[in-house]
Design a protein around this motif. Structure first.
Motif, PDB file in Angstrom:
ATOM      1  N   TRP A  92      -8.019 -36.260 -19.728  1.00  9.09           N
ATOM      2  CA  TRP A  92      -7.816 -34.844 -20.006  1.00  9.09           C
ATOM      3  C   TRP A  92      -6.351 -34.515 -19.793  1.00  9.09           C
ATOM      4  O   TRP A  92      -5.656 -35.196 -19.041  1.00  9.09           O
ATOM      5  CB  TRP A  92      -8.689 -34.018 -19.055  1.00  9.09           C
ATOM      6  CG  TRP A  92      -8.406 -32.545 -19.068  1.00  9.09           C
ATOM      7  CD1 TRP A  92      -8.940 -31.617 -19.912  1.00  9.09           C
ATOM      8  CD2 TRP A  92      -7.526 -31.830 -18.202  1.00  9.09           C
ATOM      9  NE1 TRP A  92      -8.439 -30.382 -19.622  1.00  9.09           N
ATOM     10  CE2 TRP A  92      -7.566 -30.482 -18.576  1.00  9.09           C
ATOM     11  CE3 TRP A  92      -6.686 -32.202 -17.150  1.00  9.09           C
ATOM     12  CZ2 TRP A  92      -6.816 -29.497 -17.943  1.00  9.09           C
ATOM     13  CZ3 TRP A  92      -5.942 -31.226 -16.518  1.00  9.09           C
ATOM     14  CH2 TRP A  92      -6.019 -29.887 -16.918  1.00  9.09           C
ATOM     15  N   ALA A  93      -5.860 -33.487 -20.473  1.00  3.38           N
ATOM     16  CA  ALA A  93      -4.511 -32.992 -20.224  1.00  3.38           C
ATOM     17  C   ALA A  93      -4.558 -31.483 -20.388  1.00  3.38           C
ATOM     18  O   ALA A  93      -5.343 -30.981 -21.182  1.00  3.38           O
ATOM     19  CB  ALA A  93      -3.526 -33.598 -21.223  1.00  3.38           C
ATOM     20  N   TYR A  94      -3.715 -30.762 -19.626  1.00  5.12           N
ATOM     21  CA  TYR A  94      -3.847 -29.301 -19.706  1.00  5.12           C
ATOM     22  C   TYR A  94      -3.366 -28.767 -21.049  1.00  5.12           C
ATOM     23  O   TYR A  94      -3.709 -27.660 -21.447  1.00  5.12           O
ATOM     24  CB  TYR A  94      -3.144 -28.608 -18.528  1.00  5.12           C
ATOM     25  CG  TYR A  94      -1.639 -28.631 -18.569  1.00  5.12           C
ATOM     26  CD1 TYR A  94      -0.941 -27.709 -19.327  1.00  5.12           C
ATOM     27  CD2 TYR A  94      -0.920 -29.575 -17.844  1.00  5.12           C
ATOM     28  CE1 TYR A  94       0.441 -27.742 -19.367  1.00  5.12           C
ATOM     29  CE2 TYR A  94       0.444 -29.612 -17.880  1.00  5.12           C
ATOM     30  CZ  TYR A  94       1.136 -28.692 -18.648  1.00  5.12           C
ATOM     31  OH  TYR A  94       2.494 -28.730 -18.701  1.00  5.12           O
ATOM     32  N   ASP A  95      -2.560 -29.589 -21.788  1.00  5.57           N
ATOM     33  CA  ASP A  95      -2.117 -29.143 -23.102  1.00  5.57           C
ATOM     34  C   ASP A  95      -2.930 -29.785 -24.234  1.00  5.57           C
ATOM     35  O   ASP A  95      -2.480 -29.815 -25.385  1.00  5.57           O
ATOM     36  CB  ASP A  95      -0.617 -29.405 -23.288  1.00  5.57           C
ATOM     37  CG  ASP A  95      -0.205 -30.821 -22.939  1.00  5.57           C
ATOM     38  OD1 ASP A  95      -1.065 -31.595 -22.450  1.00  5.57           O
ATOM     39  OD2 ASP A  95       0.970 -31.175 -23.146  1.00  5.57           O
ATOM     40  N   ASP A 114      -5.413 -29.849 -27.112  1.00  4.53           N
ATOM     41  CA  ASP A 114      -5.589 -28.698 -27.993  1.00  4.53           C
ATOM     42  C   ASP A 114      -7.045 -28.528 -28.412  1.00  4.53           C
ATOM     43  O   ASP A 114      -7.491 -29.140 -29.386  1.00  4.53           O
ATOM     44  CB  ASP A 114      -4.672 -28.876 -29.220  1.00  4.53           C
ATOM     45  CG  ASP A 114      -4.645 -27.609 -30.065  1.00  4.53           C
ATOM     46  OD1 ASP A 114      -5.028 -26.546 -29.534  1.00  4.53           O
ATOM     47  OD2 ASP A 114      -4.264 -27.704 -31.233  1.00  4.53           O
ATOM     48  N   ASN A 115      -7.798 -27.743 -27.668  1.00  2.00           N
ATOM     49  CA  ASN A 115      -9.112 -27.310 -28.136  1.00  2.00           C
ATOM     50  C   ASN A 115      -9.438 -25.978 -27.473  1.00  2.00           C
ATOM     51  O   ASN A 115      -8.889 -25.656 -26.411  1.00  2.00           O
ATOM     52  CB  ASN A 115     -10.184 -28.383 -27.869  1.00  2.00           C
ATOM     53  CG  ASN A 115     -10.455 -28.593 -26.398  1.00  2.00           C
ATOM     54  OD1 ASN A 115     -10.870 -27.682 -25.695  1.00  2.00           O
ATOM     55  ND2 ASN A 115     -10.196 -29.806 -25.900  1.00  2.00           N
ATOM     56  N   GLY A 163     -12.740 -31.924 -25.218  1.00  2.00           N
ATOM     57  CA  GLY A 163     -13.078 -32.049 -26.634  1.00  2.00           C
ATOM     58  C   GLY A 163     -14.397 -32.771 -26.745  1.00  2.00           C
ATOM     59  O   GLY A 163     -15.381 -32.341 -26.168  1.00  2.00           O
ATOM     60  N   SER A 164     -14.427 -33.905 -27.451  1.00  2.00           N
ATOM     61  CA  SER A 164     -15.698 -34.611 -27.614  1.00  2.00           C
ATOM     62  C   SER A 164     -16.114 -35.248 -26.294  1.00  2.00           C
ATOM     63  O   SER A 164     -15.285 -35.771 -25.553  1.00  2.00           O
ATOM     64  CB  SER A 164     -15.579 -35.677 -28.694  1.00  2.00           C
ATOM     65  OG  SER A 164     -14.829 -36.757 -28.207  1.00  2.00           O
ATOM     66  N   VAL A 211       1.055 -37.091 -25.091  1.00  2.00           N
ATOM     67  CA  VAL A 211       1.802 -37.758 -26.166  1.00  2.00           C
ATOM     68  C   VAL A 211       0.919 -38.541 -27.126  1.00  2.00           C
ATOM     69  O   VAL A 211       1.369 -38.892 -28.214  1.00  2.00           O
ATOM     70  CB  VAL A 211       2.923 -38.683 -25.628  1.00  2.00           C
ATOM     71  CG1 VAL A 211       4.016 -37.872 -24.971  1.00  2.00           C
ATOM     72  CG2 VAL A 211       2.384 -39.720 -24.674  1.00  2.00           C
ATOM     73  N   GLY A 212      -0.333 -38.820 -26.769  1.00  2.00           N
ATOM     74  CA  GLY A 212      -1.160 -39.552 -27.732  1.00  2.00           C
ATOM     75  C   GLY A 212      -2.452 -40.041 -27.128  1.00  2.00           C
ATOM     76  O   GLY A 212      -2.783 -39.725 -25.984  1.00  2.00           O
TER      77      GLY A 212
END
Lengths: 392, 305
Positions: A276-279, A281-282, A343-344, A375-376
């Motif tokens: 997980w990352a706080y940025d 996008d969902n 996300g998923s 970054v990915g």
């Protein structure tokens, strides 16, 4: 006289070492009664002593979700002070006296191993917001046990995969000499292959001059380390001033937003793996990060996201079935029908997540603290390696 | 292993030893003069580090922070001495252990209350970042500074004890407490002073090390245990013993951590060797202590023998 004194001094040293362990006890209770006959949830987590910021974030993420949903829940929160015996007696109390339907909250794998097996065998559901020891994913898996975070090896496996894909060939790897440390290096090597150098450090070690000198003298082209908590802070600071320019990689545990505050700019440029990352996008994540910042005035860590997801999974299952109807509630949990901030999100047959593991990079923040930037993807739909050993 | 790497590891051992000496000298001084076993010495180390991190954060100057760290620990030392420790000099060692153990709990919880339970940020000042070349060895500047500070403290303590009037009183106090009191020396002021000096040294060590490692609650206890090993090896109450003991422990521990895993690699596969070697390395200084005590039960340089 002198012999007695030496005896006393040695005893004193032993007492002092016990002191570090016995330091914190106690706990407190936070009940949140919104309606009559709510679902009872017991949360045992680490709120005092070393590593308490993990438990605090799991709790805050969890409570945020229950407040946002305005749900009919009673959450009883207890502090285990990172000690297996305390966790175990708290679990007995919550199950026998408070008669909770669901237990959750444990941060550390050794505590989880003490509490989870008897809890789930007794018919209480346990949802792990953090610890994911390999035994509970494999041979000792259970129908009432769900892991909402990750299996312990996951983030390390993903980093091994990512570094290989990046074309790195000779990583120098290090971890503390304890079960989660050996799991970390095993997980890393299972995807990467052989490392150029491998060191097990003392658990709790704070001075890494000797290890850094070995890294300097080796032919390594990169460094991978798993040193949770204060150990990672110490290593990163010393590495940064050593003049070695090799790129550094690690799991997110040593680079959460709170640890970055203590490490400072030394960590800039480090790539780390996280589910997980706080940025990320969902919409669910955007809502979560905004609400968390508004309520607690800090950026959530991965632990907070895990607590938040755990609460939302429970809430989604309660909508479908009552926890007293065990089979219906279990299949409601299995369907994982909630908007994860990752996300998923779905469960494998052993009730452990199958999920993307992302790569984040530490960059300069706008204040004095650096921060993580997505970054990915390191590896998509990663499932743990132990699922085949689970009979479910 | 190349010569340069061996030399670098030797320097690492010396630097570790110097850090231990800062802790052990205060501990052994307090024991030698007052006969007090102070388990809370590690807490004073922690207090120093927190004060240093706090002041550095406010003023932006690490040097002010360093000064504040040592002073803060000294002030805390005086408070603790006047309120608690003073009542313990005549008591049994076990009472002292119990009371100073309670102080560990109080100071740890108090620090968490004031500064929070999250680790604080403290970093090496930018002038001291980076490394310099000493012949073939590349060594961090900051660690060289720690070695220099340790040498200066050792020298300062030597001069204080052997060349000044206060030092004379301290030595007299070690030998015969009643007599020096009868000669009109205010013994309680002397004790408070010695305790404050020990606390300041612990605070200085905490501040110096905090910048290198991490500033968090409970950081003092692991160091305290090593400091006890040092003074037991060196001979309790002896500053010279503390210096030699600290160097021995620092060098043996560092070289053990490096050499043992590579030694086991000769006849084991690398990851097993790494794990066995590092397990054995963490026991090494305790083995050293056991061997030295078997040969010299009072330590290498027993005080007032």
């Amino acid at each position: 006289m002198k012999k007695i004194v030496i005896g006393v001094v040695v005893t004193a040293a032993i007492v002092a070492s016990v002191a570090a362990l016995v330091m914190k006890g106690g706990g407190y209770k936070l009940t949140d009664v919104l309606n009559e006959s709510p679902t009872k949830i017991g949360m045992i987590t680490t709120l005092s002593g070393g590593g308490s910021h993990l438990g605090i974030d799991v709790r805050d993420g969890f409570m945020l979700a229950t407040e946002m949903a305005n749900a009919n829940l009673e959450v009883i929160i207890r502090d285990d002070a990172r000690k297996p015996d305390i966790a175990k007696s708290l679990a007995n109390e919550l199950i026998q006296k408070d008669k909770v339907d669901i237990l959750t909250g444990i941060i550390w794998s050794n505590l989880a191993m003490a509490v989870v097996p008897p809890t789930v065998r007794g018919g209480t559901f346990y949802l792990s917001p953090n610890a994911g020891p390999s035994a509970l994913a494999g041979k000792a898996c259970h129908e009432n046990y769900f892991n909402v975070a990750w299996q312990n090896n996951n983030l390390h496996e993903a980093m091994g995969h990512f570094m290989k894909a990046e074309g790195l060939q000779k990583p120098f790897i290090l971890a503390p000499n304890y079960p989660a440390g050996t799991d970390a290096l095993t997980g890393f090597k299972s995807r990467f292959g052989k490392a150029e150098g491998e060191i097990f450090t003392k658990l709790g070690q704070k001075d890494y001059a000797a290890e850094i000198a070995q890294i300097r003298a080796s032919n390594a082209d990169s460094v991978f380390f798993f040193l949770p908590g204060g150990m990672g802070i110490a290593f990163m600071k010393q590495y940064a001033s050593s003049g070695i320019e090799l790129p550094v990689f690690g799991p997110a545990f040593s680079f959460d937003e709170i640890i970055l505050g203590a490490v400072g700019n030394s960590a800039i440029g480090v790539k780390n793996t996280s589910q997980w990352a706080y940025d990320l996008d969902n919409p669910a994540n955007e809502k979560f990060v905004k609400a968390f910042r508004a309520k607690y005035d800090r950026t959530p860590t991965l632990y907070a996201s895990q607590g938040y997801d755990t609460a939302n999974l429970i809430l989604s299952a309660i909508k479908k079935a009552s926890p007293s109807d065990k089979d219906a509630f279990r299949s409601a949990l299995e369907s994982a029908d909630f908007d994860s901030v990752r996300g998923s999100f779905k469960f494998g047959s052993n009730h452990h997540p199958i999920q993307n593991i992302y790569v984040r990079e530490v960059v300069a923040g706008n204040g004095k603290k650096p921060t993580n930037k997505l970054v990915g993807v390191a590896i998509s739909d990663l499932q743990d390696a132990y699922v085949s050993q689970c009979a479910l | 292993m190349t010569l340069a790497l061996t030399l670098e590891q030797l320097l690492n051992g010396i630097q570790f030893g110097v850090m231990l000496f800062l802790m052990a000298s205060g501990l052994t001084l307090i024991f030698g003069v007052m006969g007090l076993i102070n388990l809370a010495h590690g807490s004073l180390y922690m207090v120093g580090a927190f004060v240093c991190a706090y002041v550095t954060g406010i003023t932006g100057s690490f040097w002010l922070g360093l000064l504040a760290g040592a002073l803060g620990a000294a002030i805390m030392g005086v408070i603790v001495e006047v309120l608690v420790i003073r009542r313990l000099y005549q008591r049994d060692h076990l009472d002292q252990v119990l009371a100073t153990f309670a102080l560990i709990l109080i100071l740890s919880e108090g620090t968490a209350l004031v500064f929070g339970s999250q680790p604080l940020w403290l970093d090496i000042p930018s002038v001291l970042k980076g490394s310099i070349e000493l012949g073939s060895v590349v060594y961090p500047v900051y660690r060289i500074l720690i070695i220099i500070v340790g040498v200066l403290v050792a020298l300062g303590l030597y001069l204080l004890i052997s060349r000044t009037r206060i030092g004379m009183k301290i030595r007299a106090g070690e030998n015969d407490r009643e007599m020096i009191g009868a000669l009109g020396v205010n013994i309680s002021v002397l004790y408070t002073f010695v305790f404050a000096v020990g606390a300041a040294l612990a605070g200085l060590a905490g501040s110096l090390v905090g910048a290198l490692q991490s500033v968090e609650v409970g950081m003092g206890e692991p160091v305290l245990i090593l400091a006890f090993v040092v003074i037991v090896i060196g001979g309790i109450g002896s500053i010279k013993g503390a210096l030699i003991g600290a160097m021995l422990v620092g060098i043996v521990d560092t070289l053990g951590r490096v050499l043992l895993p590579s030694f086991f690699q000769w006849f084991m596969e690398p990851s097993a060797a790494a794990s066995v070697g590092s397990a054995l390395a963490s026991m090494l200084i305790y083995l050293l202590m056991a061997i030295i005590l078997a040969i010299k039960p009072k330590g290498l340089f027993p005080a007032n023998d």
